[in-house]
Design a protein around this motif. Structure first.
Motif, mmCIF file in Angstrom:
data_model
loop_
_atom_site.group_PDB
_atom_site.id
_atom_site.type_symbol
_atom_site.label_atom_id
_atom_site.label_comp_id
_atom_site.label_asym_id
_atom_site.label_seq_id
_atom_site.Cartn_x
_atom_site.Cartn_y
_atom_site.Cartn_z
ATOM 1 N N UNK A 148 0.203 9.495 -8.474
ATOM 2 C CA UNK A 148 -0.424 8.778 -7.362
ATOM 3 C C UNK A 148 0.340 8.895 -6.049
ATOM 4 N N UNK A 149 1.677 8.980 -6.128
ATOM 5 C CA UNK A 149 2.461 9.164 -4.907
ATOM 6 C C UNK A 149 2.109 10.478 -4.236
ATOM 7 N N UNK A 150 1.989 11.527 -5.032
ATOM 8 C CA UNK A 150 1.689 12.835 -4.471
ATOM 9 C C UNK A 150 0.260 12.910 -3.947
ATOM 10 N N UNK A 151 -0.630 12.134 -4.531
ATOM 11 C CA UNK A 151 -1.989 12.105 -3.981
ATOM 12 C C UNK A 151 -1.981 11.539 -2.568
ATOM 13 N N UNK A 178 -1.904 2.789 -0.020
ATOM 14 C CA UNK A 178 -0.448 2.650 0.012
ATOM 15 C C UNK A 178 -0.008 1.241 -0.347
ATOM 16 N N UNK A 179 -0.805 0.234 0.045
ATOM 17 C CA UNK A 179 -0.459 -1.161 -0.234
ATOM 18 C C UNK A 179 -0.695 -1.521 -1.696
ATOM 19 N N UNK A 198 6.863 4.183 0.892
ATOM 20 C CA UNK A 198 5.823 5.142 0.518
ATOM 21 C C UNK A 198 5.074 5.632 1.748
ATOM 22 N N UNK A 199 4.786 4.710 2.651
ATOM 23 C CA UNK A 199 4.124 5.104 3.890
ATOM 24 C C UNK A 199 5.023 6.036 4.691
ATOM 25 N N UNK A 200 6.314 5.735 4.702
ATOM 26 C CA UNK A 200 7.254 6.587 5.431
ATOM 27 C C UNK A 200 7.326 7.990 4.857
#
Length: 512
Positions: free
Chosen positions: A331-334, A438-439, A449-451
């Protein structure tokens, strides 16, 4: 047998049956309760039965069980009543929404993001007269403009860590103050030395890197999940309108007050914003003295339904986030891929188009809010968060991809302008996709994560800006680059749909 005796005998209790009470005395007791507005028990049976009795006998006594709210990075219940214990509440309506404290917070965020975009865009308008006045070559003018990206490249990650540890209110205040100072000092730096100008522009980029992580943090604190997409939509509408405002007003201000007048006016506006922000907003709803009881309970109750209680408990965010585990989850990479593709088009194709004005930004701002409203309505109607985010992101990528194909095949400039404007508008659906997402996957790490994803977007912008020249030389036409971008859009949409989720992802457990 009276109602009181019947209820006492039917309740889940082992207490002795209550004695019969004359009706007049019974009414007097209820009147006394109503006057005191207290739920202090004077009966011996179970508390749950007590609420049942009071709600049946006296509707005016429908009050929530006492709540204790703790002030922490994420406001939440310490004691959450069961759904069966809660009386029916009226739902938040449009009038309540536009007069609420949370709408004041999101309005201030929209103004901050508007200033953020205006301060970076004004240089693109001023660079032509500055180059003529100082004898800069086109290549050096490009260096001056790109110096913003030097500071912006890594600052979103650092800003995200600060946001997760200290909250969005404080970090946003410092960010706006610093980038407003950099904007205000730009005229002085330009007349002092080239090095001073590059330093000030780099400072602007570093300070603006905290803006979007801070926005996401504040919205996650102040808005329940069923309202977050529209809140992001309002905030990003401010960001987009800031660009339109700067493109429209800067030439007028320069013609009336000189080249540097927009920098002075926008810089002073930022200082004024900081004063209002610090005095009129609170970091969390429970710390806001002006918030109504209904709004506070509405936010906390809805937020509690969005996240399980065990997840919502305050957690101390580590000073150094678990980057390895964050980057080990699909999910992070998405989110990284989505942000990179979103920034790729923003910095390359649309800025290089012949028809570039404020109009597409206004269209994008309007459709951005409508997309957020539609997204929230889908969740309220029972659609899963995961499905909603995937639908929004698909529209936000597949839509512009198709529009770019239409742009390539356009027979005249007017039709090409229409395709480009539509691409802008459909791209805004991404704000109700990955940007809100992201939230949701990691509330305690949403800032960092947003950064990370923002830094990926900046890298994609730099690569795309440099690569477009080489690609056009290799292929021989800019249309080929547009078709390549369209293909990348489709692939990014597919990747997001395969690996994204609207559920919380556990980044703290090394075993998962």
């Amino acid at each position: 047998m009276s109602m009181l005796s019947a209820l006492a005998l039917g309740g889940t209790t082992t207490a002795k049956p209550l004695p019969l009470t004359p009706p007049q005395n019974h009414r007097n007791k209820l009147t006394e309760h109503n006057q005191r507005h207290s739920l202090k028990p004077n009966l011996t049976f179970h508390t749950r039965f007590q609420f049942q009795f009071l709600s049946i006998s006296s509707p005016s006594l429908r009050k929530l069980p006492r709540l204790r709210v703790s002030s922490s990075n994420n406001a939440q219940f310490n004691s959450v009543p069961e759904e069966s214990q809660l009386p029916q509440q009226k739902q938040s309506n449009f009038i309540e929404f536009i007069t609420s404290e949370r709408i004041k917070v999101v309005a201030m965020l929209a103004l901050a993001l508007g200033l953020c975009n205006a301060d970076r865009v004004v240089m693109s308008v001023a660079i032509v007269p500055l180059s003529l006045a100082n004898g800069w070559s086109r290549s050096f003018a490009g260096i001056v403009q790109s110096s913003f990206l030097w500071g912006y490249l890594l600052s979103p990650i650092a800003g995200g860590v600060l946001v997760d540890n200290y909250g969005g209110k404080v970090v946003m205040a410092w960010g706006v103050a610093l980038w407003s100072l950099a904007t205000f000092l730009t005229p002085w730096a330009a007349e002092t030395s080239l090095l001073a100008l590059l330093v000030v522009r780099t400072m602007l980029g570093m300070a603006e890197g905290v803006a979007l992580p801070s926005m996401n943090n504040m919205i996650a604190r102040w808005f329940p999940q069923t309202e977050r997409a529209r809140a992001v939509g309002i905030s990003m509408a401010g960001f987009l309108l800031g660009c339109a405002l700067a493109l429209t007003l800067s030439p007028i201000l320069m013609s009336q007050g000189g080249i540097f007048s927009p920098f002075v006016i926008f810089g002073l506006s930022g200082f004024l914003w900081v004063l209002v922000w610090l005095s009129a907003t609170s970091s969390t709803p429970d710390r806001c003295p002006q918030i109504s009881k209904f709004e506070l309970e509405y936010i906390l109750n809805k937020s509690q339904k969005s996240f399980p209680v065990e997840i919502a408990k305050p957690k101390k965010v580590k000073v150094v986030p678990p980057f390895r585990r964050l980057l080990s989850k699909p999910p992070t990479w998405s989110l990284i891929v989505a942000n990179a593709m979103h920034s790729w088009v923003y910095h390359v194709d649309l800025r290089r188009a012949a028809w570039f004005s404020a109009v597409p930004w206004v269209v994008m701002a309007v459709m951005n809010y409508l997309a957020g409203l539609w997204s929230d309505m889908m969740i309220q109607s029972g659609k899963s968060v995961t499905l909603t985010r995937k639908i929004m992101q698909t529209i936000g990528f597949v839509g512009p991809g198709l529009c770019l194909i239409g742009l390539v095949t356009a027979k005249n400039p007017s039709l090409g302008s229409a395709w480009l404007t539509l691409a802008f508008g459909l791209k805004s659906f991404s704000h109700s996709g990955f940007l809100v997402n992201l939230q949701e996957i990691a509330p305690q790490y949403s800032g960092v994560l947003h950064g990370i994803s923002n830094t990926a977007g900046t890298l994609a912008a730099i690569i795309g800006t440099v690569g477009v020249g080489f690609f056009v030389e290799l292929v021989g036409s800019f249309q080929g680059f547009l078709l390549l971008t369209s293909l990348l859009y489709f692939l990014a949409a597919l990747f997001y749909c395969l690996y994204s989720t609207g559920e919380i992802v556990n980044f703290d457990d090394p075993g998962e």
